[in-house]
Structures are given as C-alpha cells and as structure tokens.
Design a protein around this motif. Structure first.
Motif, short mmCIF file in Angstrom:
data_model
loop_
_atom_site.label_atom_id
_atom_site.label_comp_id
_atom_site.label_asym_id
_atom_site.label_seq_id
_atom_site.Cartn_x
_atom_site.Cartn_y
_atom_site.Cartn_z
N LYS A 266 0.91 -1.29 -0.25
CA LYS A 266 -0.17 -0.29 0.02
C LYS A 266 0.89 1.39 0.16
N LYS A 267 0.51 2.51 -0.79
CA LYS A 267 0.75 3.81 -0.96
C LYS A 267 0.26 4.44 -0.83
N THR A 268 0.15 5.45 -0.06
CA THR A 268 -0.97 6.46 0.50
C THR A 268 -0.68 7.78 -0.57
N ALA A 269 -1.47 8.45 -1.34
CA ALA A 269 -1.19 9.84 -1.70
C ALA A 269 -1.35 11.01 -0.87
N ASP A 270 -0.78 12.22 -1.68
CA ASP A 270 -1.11 13.75 -0.61
C ASP A 270 -2.49 14.07 -0.75
N ARG A 271 -2.80 13.91 0.28
CA ARG A 271 -4.45 15.05 0.21
C ARG A 271 -4.66 16.17 -0.80
N ALA A 272 -5.29 16.62 -1.47
CA ALA A 272 -6.12 16.97 -2.39
C ALA A 272 -7.31 17.85 -1.28
#
Length: 717
Positions: A266-272
């Motif tokens: 799993k990898k988490t993207a930065d928040r928009a």
C-alpha cells in the motif's frame, strides 16, 4: 578419494560416507550424505507434481497479509511411503521449517505443512522455488517439482503518487450541494497514472472533513474503489452525494487515496483539499415569482414602468446571515437588502413553505430596458430572459431554478433613449392652439376662438426624424391636475394617421382657466393583446381667466436670479465678480393670467449678510417697474451666453427680465465702514396689477423670498 561399494540388505547399491550422523535428506547441512560415484546407491527420484501453495496468487505472488503468518504448503503423499518416512521443505535448495523433518504418517493426504515467518521474511524480493523431499533418509529421496512463489514488498507509485484532481473551477471556487446535484448527484474526479502502475492494482479513495480548531477532524469516510486495468491509463471516479453527506462535507474537506498492488503493498497519496458546502447547504430553492409576468405571461411597458416586483420564496436549510442576490439575464447581480434573519427560516429546515415570500425586490424600468438585445445597432424590444437568485454563504453561491420571462417594450417612436424617466425621450410634446390668426402657442387668452386643440407631432424630435405612428395606434391627451398626480383626459381617444400630425380638440368644459401640464400617450396594441403606452413630454399651457387676478388664486411664482449658480456643497444660488461685473438679471417667468398691460413692480433689496439673515441695507434697495406688452408674451430662448453647460437646443419660455446694474450691487457691503463692496446678499420680490382683474404678489412676506448670495468684490488693481 575413492568409495568402496557395499551391498545392502535388499541387494541395493549404497555409498555410505559418515562424517557425523545426520539426516541425508537435508541438503546443505554438515552431515549430508551425497552420491559421489557413478553408481551411487542414494538417488533423487523426481515426482510428477509440485507442492501446493494455496495462499499464493495465481502467478505465485505472496501477499503481505499472508507473509504475516506461517506459509501453508500442501504436498501429496508418495504412494510408496512407509511408516518411518519423513518430508522436508526447501526454498531455493535451502531447508526451511523443522530440520528433523515431519513424519509422513502423522499427516493427512495431502500433507499440511508450513514455512515459518522467519524463513519467509529472509527471502529477497524475487521469484523462489519450493520443493518437498520425502524418504527414510537411508534410501533414495523422492523430490517434487518446484512450486514458484514471488516475494514483492515494494508499493506502487514511486516516490510520490499524484493527488486526486477535481475540476479547476471547483478547486478555485469550492463546491456546493447544488453543483453536485446538477452533476448527477456525484463529484467527479480523475487520478493521473503513477509510477509502476500495474494491471490488478486497486485504488481506494477517502474523504475527511477538517473543521476549524479546536474541533477534531471527522472520521474518514470511504469513497469509490477503482480497479486498475493497465499500466498507462488515467483513472476516473466520482464521490456520490451519499458519501459526501456521510462525511458531512462542509468547510475544508480533504480527499485522498491508497493504492494497493496485487501483493497488497500500500502507498498513500497526498491529500487534495476542497472548500465545500454540501452538508447543511441551502436547498429546496424554488424559482422566483414575478406577479406582473405570471398574470398574463408577459412583462409589457406598463408592467415594467409599475415597476415589476420579484418575490423570493422561502427555501430549506438557510442560515441567519445568508445573503440573497438577484440575477436578471446576463446583467450583473443585484444584492438584496438585508441578510436572512430567524423569521425568514422555516421551522423545519427540510420543509420550507414556498408560498411564503421572504424578500420582495422592486426592479426599476431601466434595468429591464437595459436587457433589450441589440443586433446591427438595432434594439429589439421583444425578448426574454431568466430571473433567478442566488443564496450566498461565505464564498459559496447556491442558484435557484430560473423563471423564464417574456418581455415586450415595443413603443411608438421606437426605443426610449432615457429609460430612467417615464417620459419617452424621442417624442415631441403637444402644442395647444386656438383658431385665431397669429395666436400664441400654448396660451389660450381671454376672448379665445374655438376650437381649442392640441397638435400631436407624427415625427420624433431626433436629429434624423422618423415616424412615430403605426396603423392602429391610439392617442389620448391629458392634463395634470393641481395635485400633481391625477391625470384628466382631454378630448377623445383618437386613431393616429401614419404620416400626419394629429389634432385633438378640447371639449368646451375642458377649457379650464389655469396653468396646466398637458401631455399625451400613444397606445400600441401588441400581438399578445396588451397595450404599451408611450408618454410624451409635458407642455405648460396657460388658459387665461377673463376675471382672474395675475397668478390666479395662489401667490405669484418667485422671481429667479437667472445668473445665480448653486455651488457644490451649497443650497443657495450665488454670483461672483466675473458674472456680476456687468450687472445681473432677475427673471419673472409667465404666470397665470399674464396679459398685456399688466404692471409688474419688482423690488431688489440688499442685505449685509451672505445668507440674507442680516439687516437690510436702506440705500441698497432698487424698485423697478415694467408694463407687459404683446412681445413679452412671445416665447424666447431661456439660455444665457455664459450659462454653464447649456443645452444644445433652445429652451423656449415666456419671461420678463429686470436688469440690476453692478453699481447697485456695490451698495451691498458687510457694514457702513467696510471697504468690501458687492459682498452680502439680496432678495427680489414683485407684485403684478392687472389693468382689470386685481393684483397679486410673489410672496406675502418678502423676507422669505429666495436669497442670492453675492460675493462680487472687484479684484484689487
């Protein structure tokens, strides 16, 4: 080193090398028995099957959750196994698990074996082979085919995953419930392709509302999941209204995603972030109401002049402080006075009363006229536009449904160039006459000759004159009653004739002595049946009273300081040296029953204070007399050569001028010993005595007459 062959109990060939007793099935240990001769008696017998790794994916990948526990491996039993036989597992030739082996007799078929977590954790990120060896340790070993597994611990996305991307307008201006509903109850987004993107990856999205401190963020809410189909595609998705409402998406709201590969790395993207007004947003907005439209489905000239009123119905989930803006077509929005108060809100925010109006806005005629479309320089008075409103809360605007209205401002004479006034700027005023030769227009004297009639011009007063009338137009003449509001019809409503002036006769009973404002209206019937009326300029018409006193029963109008100018910030007319150096003019305009031989006596009285509140100066009093002659009753141009911003066209009026020399003005000074001259103020009042018919005065109390402020001190030499 040679090996000596011996014969075992069953006559098999064996090669025995004893270094230290151990299990010869375990490759790689210090006590391994190896076949070292061409006729070795211990052999590896291949089996036609491989171990089963049921927890692996189809391609052999071992997922992260599986690696967290011992790996389960199944091995079918060799059909010649004996009670003492053992089974061993190897990865890439290295023994794993119990080094002493697992008794086959204790296992079901297939055998249920495990590889410890530590052994799996020691494996590199690569493909590996698992085999099983079975036997007693004293004879040939039976070896399965290899089962390939893949260890992958690297999450997708490289260094940084791309953020969720929304429409630019949403990112700049925020998102409202109305916009989400308009898009089909969804908030659409895209995600760009990312590094090491693979078919089989899975994107899981999330929402979280971040309130202002010190409040804690809301619990994150799951959004849509997006399966990845190939290595290059961009990903599209949509958060549903239900998901946004579950996240209470109002204020600062953040969106992000996790991406999982098939190994469940799993990898988490930065928040928009987005600014949103979904939860608690104004809703259930009804279209505005325009009663003067809904009565006949048309806004015609009379409606627009009334003017029209736009009603805003009560809506749901409003809040105290919300502001309403009115929008008419493509014109700039108009802020409605007064933010919402508690009384504007429904008791139940989900059940507003759309029949209740919480605001009513009066829309001036010129606002409607300005919406007329223009093509090739020609204004089209028949058009339509949408009426709607917005509820604004902070940066957000929630639009109402539109009300589509139809408009017809067709007027005789064409477009009104000055829509801010009710008078049609292209029409000429009427001219009232009587039939005597040489009669003065707009004055009906004592002893007039019938008929008395009004001439209605058929051409406009524009530089290039055009026809006013169309077939079917009707004209009605009026005079304004002394109350300044009541319109009294004169003569009969008359059909216009295209190409000719129209005469409308006064009925004898309508020839009433007095000074009247006379005007007309041209009615044009529209295709929809309504009538639009164009209002002409008014003309002052004086009807003399044979037995009436000058000015009629009221006092005479005040004399006018024609050269006095009301300066910015002042309320009284004033005159300086530049205009006063040649004297000044006091003008007496025509009054009711003005006629030849009237004697006008005018008094000019100086005062030693600028505002007329000082003492009258005895030697600054001038009495002048004029007897009215026939020439005085003719209209003359009211403009002066040194007027500021005079109109281009002559302003024709009847008046008598009284000249005040500058020498008289110099008698006005602050005090007897003052060196200042022409510094103070003056009043002018007059009386008129008719040869027959009595007398009248402009003011019962001359002290209350208008003041001319005089600062006409000559410049020093």
């Amino acid at each position: 080193m040679g090996k000596k062959p011996v014969v075992g109990p069953q006559g098999r060939h064996s090669t025995v090398i004893v270094a230290q007793w151990g299990n010869p099935l375990v490759r790689g240990s210090t006590d391994v028995l190896k076949s070292v001769s061409d006729n070795a008696l211990l052999a590896e017998v291949p089996l036609p099957y491989a171990p089963g790794v049921t927890e692996a994916l189809a391609d052999g990948t071992i997922t992260r959750p599986v690696l967290a526990a011992p790996l389960k491996v199944t091995v079918a039993k060799w059909d010649q196994t004996e009670e003492e036989d053992l089974v061993f597992l190897f990865i890439d030739g290295n023994a794993v698990g119990d080094p002493s082996g697992v008794p086959i007799k204790d296992q079901p078929d297939p055998m249920q074996l495990t590889i410890p977590v530590a052994d799996m954790g020691a494996l590199s990120e690569a493909s590996h082979e698992i085999i099983a060896r079975m036997g007693s340790g004293f004879g040939d070993s039976y070896v399965t085919k290899p089962a390939t597994i893949i260890i992958d611990m690297t999450p997708p996305g490289g260094i940084t995953l791309p953020k969720i991307d929304f429409d630019d307008a949403y990112e700049q201006n925020g998102v409202t419930l109305a916009q989400v509903v308009a898009d089909g109850n969804v908030l659409k987004f895209t995600i760009a392709s990312y590094d090491d993107q693979q078919d089989g990856d899975l994107i899981k999205t999330f929402i979280q509302t971040i309130p202002a401190l010190p409040a804690l963020p809301a619990t994150e809410t799951a959004g849509p999941e997006i399966p990845v189909g190939n290595t290059t595609e961009e990903h599209s998705g949509a958060f549903t209204l239900a998901q946004l409402q579950a996240a209470a998406a109002t204020g600062n709201v953040e969106f992000w995603y996790d991406v999982y590969d098939k190994a469940l790395n799993k990898k988490t993207a930065d928040r928009a972030p987005l600014r949103m007004l979904v939860s608690g947003s104004p809703d259930l907005l009804s279209a505005p109401r325009v009663l003067l439209f809904s009565d006949d489905n048309l806004i015609h000239e009379g409606d627009a002049r009334t003017p029209i009123e736009v009603e805003i119905p009560q809506f749901g989930h409003g809040d105290v402080g919300d502001v309403i803006w009115l929008l008419l077509g493509d014109a700039l929005p108009i802020q409605v006075d007064g933010p919402l108060i508690e009384a504007d809100l429904p008791t139940d925010p989900a059940v507003p009363d759309p029949t209740k109006s919480i605001r009513t806005i009066s829309v001036p005629y010129q606002f409607i006229a300005a919406l007329q479309p223009v093509a090739a320089g020609v204004v089209n008075p028949v058009f339509g536009f949408d009426v709607r409103y917005e509820v604004r809360r902070g940066i957000f605007s929630i639009p109402s449904p539109p009300l589509a209205v139809k408009v017809d401002l067709t007027l005789a004479g064409g477009e009104d160039p000055d829509p801010e006034t009710p008078v049609h700027g292209r029409l000429q005023g009427p001219t009232v006459r009587h039939s005597a030769v040489g009669a003065i227009d707009n004055e009906i004297p004592i002893g007039y000759t019938l008929p008395v009639f009004a001439v209605i011009p058929h051409l406009t007063k524009t530089p290039t004159q055009v026809e006013v009338f169309e077939a079917g137009d009707e004209v009605q003449l009026y005079r304004l009653e002394v109350d300044g509001a009541t319109e009294v019809p004169i003569g009969d409503k008359t059909k216009a004739v295209v190409g000719a002036d129209l005469n409308i006769n006064f009925k004898p009973a309508q020839i009433v002595p007095g000074s009247w404002q006379v005007f007309y209206k041209v009615g044009r019937t529209l295709a929809t049946g309504q009538v639009n009326e164009a209002l002409s300029p008014a003309q002052t018409v004086v009807i003399q009273d044979p037995g009436g006193q000058p000015g009629g029963p009221d006092v005479l109008p005040e004399a006018v300081f024609r050269e006095g100018v009301v300066q910015q910030g002042q309320t009284l007319p004033s005159i300086g040296y530049t205009r006063a150096s040649n004297g000044t003019i006091v003008r007496v305009y025509n009054y009711l029953n003005m006629k030849v031989d009237d004697k006008i006596d005018l008094v000019w009285q100086g005062n030693d204070k600028l505002r007329g509140d000082g003492a009258d100066i005895a030697d600054a009093k001038l009495s002048l007399t004029h007897t009215v002659v026939a020439e005085d009753l003719l209209e003359k141009d009211d403009r002066l050569d040194d007027d500021l911003n005079p109109p281009d066209d002559p302003v024709m009026r009847i008046f008598v001028d009284f000249d005040i020399p500058y020498e008289e003005m110099k008698k006005i000074r602050p005090s007897a010993g003052s060196v200042a001259v022409a510094y103070g103020s003056a009043r002018a009042f007059y009386t008129v005595k008719a040869l027959a018919g009595g007398a009248n005065a402009s003011k019962p109390d001359p002290k209350k007459a208008e003041v001319l402020v005089i600062d006409a001190r000559p410049p020093k030499p």
